[in-house]
Design an enzyme around this catalytic site. Structure first.
Site, PDB file in Angstrom:
ATOM      1  N   SER A   1       0.909  -1.066  -0.083  1.00 13.76           N
ATOM      2  CA  SER A   1      -0.039   0.109  -0.045  1.00 13.76           C
ATOM      3  C   SER A   1       0.634   1.403  -0.272  1.00 13.76           C
ATOM      4  CB  SER A   1      -0.959  -0.018   0.978  1.00 13.76           C
ATOM      5  OG  SER A   1      -0.099   0.057   2.448  1.00 13.76           O
TER       6      SER A   1
ATOM      7  N   LYS B   1      -6.592   5.703   7.640  1.00 13.49           N
ATOM      8  CA  LYS B   1      -5.490   6.379   7.068  1.00 13.49           C
ATOM      9  C   LYS B   1      -5.928   7.798   7.102  1.00 13.49           C
ATOM     10  CE  LYS B   1      -3.346   2.516   4.946  1.00 13.49           C
ATOM     11  NZ  LYS B   1      -3.188   1.783   3.506  1.00 13.49           N
TER      12      LYS B   1
END
EC number: 3.4.21.-
Length: 635
Positions: free
Chosen positions: A514, A557
């Site tokens: 990621s 996030k």
């Protein structure tokens, strides 16, 4: 705030379809545990079949999805009329080999009582005989005027008769397993049990001689496999059990009986071995995928060949029917706890909204209900402290702050420390430095600064990509793929450079791909000497063709970026429907969906060189053939 996620603007009340209830107290809670399991329809059906046929089951899934509840529910489905009492009798011929007796549940206590009555009669007769003998000796001594001799003789006779134990005294059996008045098949949780507790043991006898020792049959202790006879033996994290113990467990499963002996070789109990004790249990083993590595192959083969393997779901579709199931879940948790008030309809809606957030993907509700139950209890505790009649939305919102996980608390501390020591910035521009985003635990986001530097290659052949920061295998492979992407999209020959990439202060390690978008952006910035906008944070995986692919944990996030003072965050466009950030973050941060590396660089880079690079990348993109090349015609 520019947020293209249509679902994020839907109010919590709208996500909860109207029902005819005002509080969770109006919801009927099923009596059976098997009916209280939420969102695991396939697993429940499998367990019902397994219970009917007495098959073993292996449950694999994430923590908190209902594995132990399934095992308890299975015990409810087994017929209690088959339960047995087990007694252990002394063996006159061989004291170290006690005998085992089995009878229907409830009769064992009567047998022991009858033996005790007989033994008590024997003791009373022995005492009367002893009193008569001693009295006779004392009378004779007084008649002969030998008082001291009479007292000594009486003492010797008393000690001798005390050592003489009638056989009936040691013949009283021990009730090893008592199922009297039990109306449900036993459920025994053997998670983490050592060999003696699991398989049975024989207690050490410090008085092994002189007639003072405890009879062997009274020192025999039943193991969990014996206590689970005709019921369910549950073992979580079975792969952590020692291989030898797993082998013995397999033997007990196959034979449905297992003799009890002392587990310690240095104990006197090791000399004792009972007859085989019935242990006809149904094994329900569980764990996550990693436990399969430590599981005995023969044990797993036995379960697979004569039972079922079930992979538990960690989420379910976000439908009105499944939201109704979560309403039932809230009512169940309140009833189980017994110390917190019920939830208002609006508070239940907020719990469902949190279930959507924790699912981590679009149109889904989490099934990690143990963690969600923690939020229910925390909200209930707050309401109880305020002496409120019902739990409200405000109580749930406050509970989210109070009942933060360790990972969330660590993430908050990381953000504060890294800002204080300027590990990352939230404004200005820097060459080769990017604010990446990562997840610790299961959903807590953190800022992961990434720095890149291009230096002349030390090798005559070609340059290298050198990455530091405790990277896992997948992360290393993702970094290596960046070189191909940079060559393709910028046209820069990186063979003359050694590219150093550092994941700053990544003490907990980095795994997954990621960070590919962040790494590629940092490398391009370092090679082209173009600053990166430090008010932007990035996350996303890159394909070898430069497409931005979806990643997990986008909600956590984004919230971490907002907490850190970041004003924009770039996420994969396909993740937009997964975004369910808290209301107070929405005005703090702009969410920008991206599909290609070019879009990422367009938003992340800044300064004079940006336009020239983007024009060069556009020309390269236009030169790449579209579609499938046709085979040249031959003359």
């Amino acid at each position: 705030m520019a947020n293209n996620n249509p679902n994020s603007e839907v109010s919590n009340e709208e996500t909860l379809k109207p029902r005819s209830y005002k509080t969770s107290g109006d919801i009927d809670v099923p009596d059976r545990i098997i009916d209280q399991i939420i969102g695991q329809k396939e697993a429940v059906e499998t367990v019902k079949k397994a219970a009917k046929q007495r098959r073993n089951v292996l449950l694999i899934g994430e923590p908190g999805v209902g594995k132990s509840m399934l095992a308890k529910g299975m015990a409810e489905l087994l017929p209690p009329e088959e339960l047995q009492d087990i007694l252990v009798y002394p063996n006159i011929e061989d004291n170290h080999n006690p005998l085992i007796g089995v009878m229907p549940a409830g009769e064992g206590r009567n047998v022991v009582t009858n033996y005790k009555v007989k033994a008590k009669g024997q003791d009373e007769r022995k005492n009367m005989f002893m009193i008569a003998i001693i009295s006779l000796i004392v009378v004779i001594g007084f008649v002969l005027q030998q008082y001291l001799a009479a007292i000594i003789a009486a003492g010797i006779v008393f000690l001798a008769l005390q050592q003489m134990k009638p056989r009936s005294t040691v013949m009283v059996p021990k009730l090893l397993i008592n199922n009297n008045k039990r109306n449900m098949a036993p459920f025994v949780d053997a998670t983490g049990a050592h060999a003696g507790a699991l398989l049975g043991d024989v207690r050490h006898d410090p008085y092994q001689s002189g007639g003072l020792g405890t009879p062997a049959h009274e020192r025999v202790e039943a193991g969990m496999i014996h206590k689970a006879n005709k019921g369910v033996l549950y073992v979580d994290e079975i792969g952590s059990m020692q291989m030898k113990t797993q082998q013995e467990l397999l033997t007990a499963m196959q034979e449905k009986k297992y003799a009890i002996t002392g587990q310690s070789e240095t104990s006197s109990g090791a000399m004792v071995r009972s007859q085989e004790v019935p242990c006809d249990f149904v094994l329900v083993a569980s764990g996550n995928l990693h436990v399969l590595e430590g599981m005995h192959p023969a044990l797993r083969s036995r379960i697979r060949g004569y039972g079922y393997e079930v992979f538990m779901k960690d989420s379910m579709k976000d439908t009105p029917e499944n939201r109704d199931k979560l309403v039932q879940f809230v009512a169940q948790e309140v009833k189980k706890d017994g110390r917190i008030p019920h939830f208002s309809k609006e508070a239940v809606a907020e719990i469902i909204h949190e279930a959507q957030r924790r699912a981590g993907k679009k149109e889904a509700l989490t099934l990690r209900l143990r963690d969600l139950g923690g939020l229910v209890r925390a909200a209930g505790d707050i309401a109880k402290g305020e002496k409120a009649d019902y739990v409200t939305v405000d109580h749930v919102l406050n509970a989210k702050k109070l009942a933060r996980t360790l990972e969330q608390q660590i993430a908050d501390r990381y953000i504060v420390q890294r800002k204080r020591y300027r590990v990352f910035k939230s404004e200005g521009g820097e060459v080769g430095k990017v604010n990446g985003l990562a997840i610790i635990g299961d959903r807590s986001g953190i800022i992961m600064p990434i720095a890149a530097e291009a230096a002349p290659a030390q090798s005559k052949d070609e340059g290298k990509i050198i990455a530091t920061g405790k990277l896992g295998e997948i992360a290393k492979e993702a970094v290596q793929n960046v070189s191909a992407l940079v060559k393709k999209h910028t046209g820069t020959d990186i063979s003359n450079y050694d590219i150093h990439i550092q994941f700053l202060q990544s003490y907990e390690g980095v795994e997954g791909d990621s960070a590919s978008v962040s790494v590629a952006t940092a490398v391009v910035s370092a090679l082209e000497n173009i600053p990166v906008d430090q008010s932007v944070a990035l996350t996303g995986s890159l394909s070898i063709r430069g497409d931005v692919l979806p990643v997990g944990g986008v909600t956590g996030k984004i919230e971490a970026a907002a907490e850190a003072g970041i004003r924009k965050v770039l996420i994969p466009k396909s993740n937009m429907e997964d975004v369910l950030i808290e209301e107070h973050y929405r005005e703090k941060i702009e969410i920008i969906p991206v599909e290609t590396l070019s879009e990422v660089l367009e938003h992340a880079l800044m300064g004079k060189g940006k336009k020239g690079l983007m024009d060069k990348m556009q020309k390269i993109t236009d030169m790449v053939p579209k579609g499938i090349l046709q085979k040249p015609a031959t003359n």
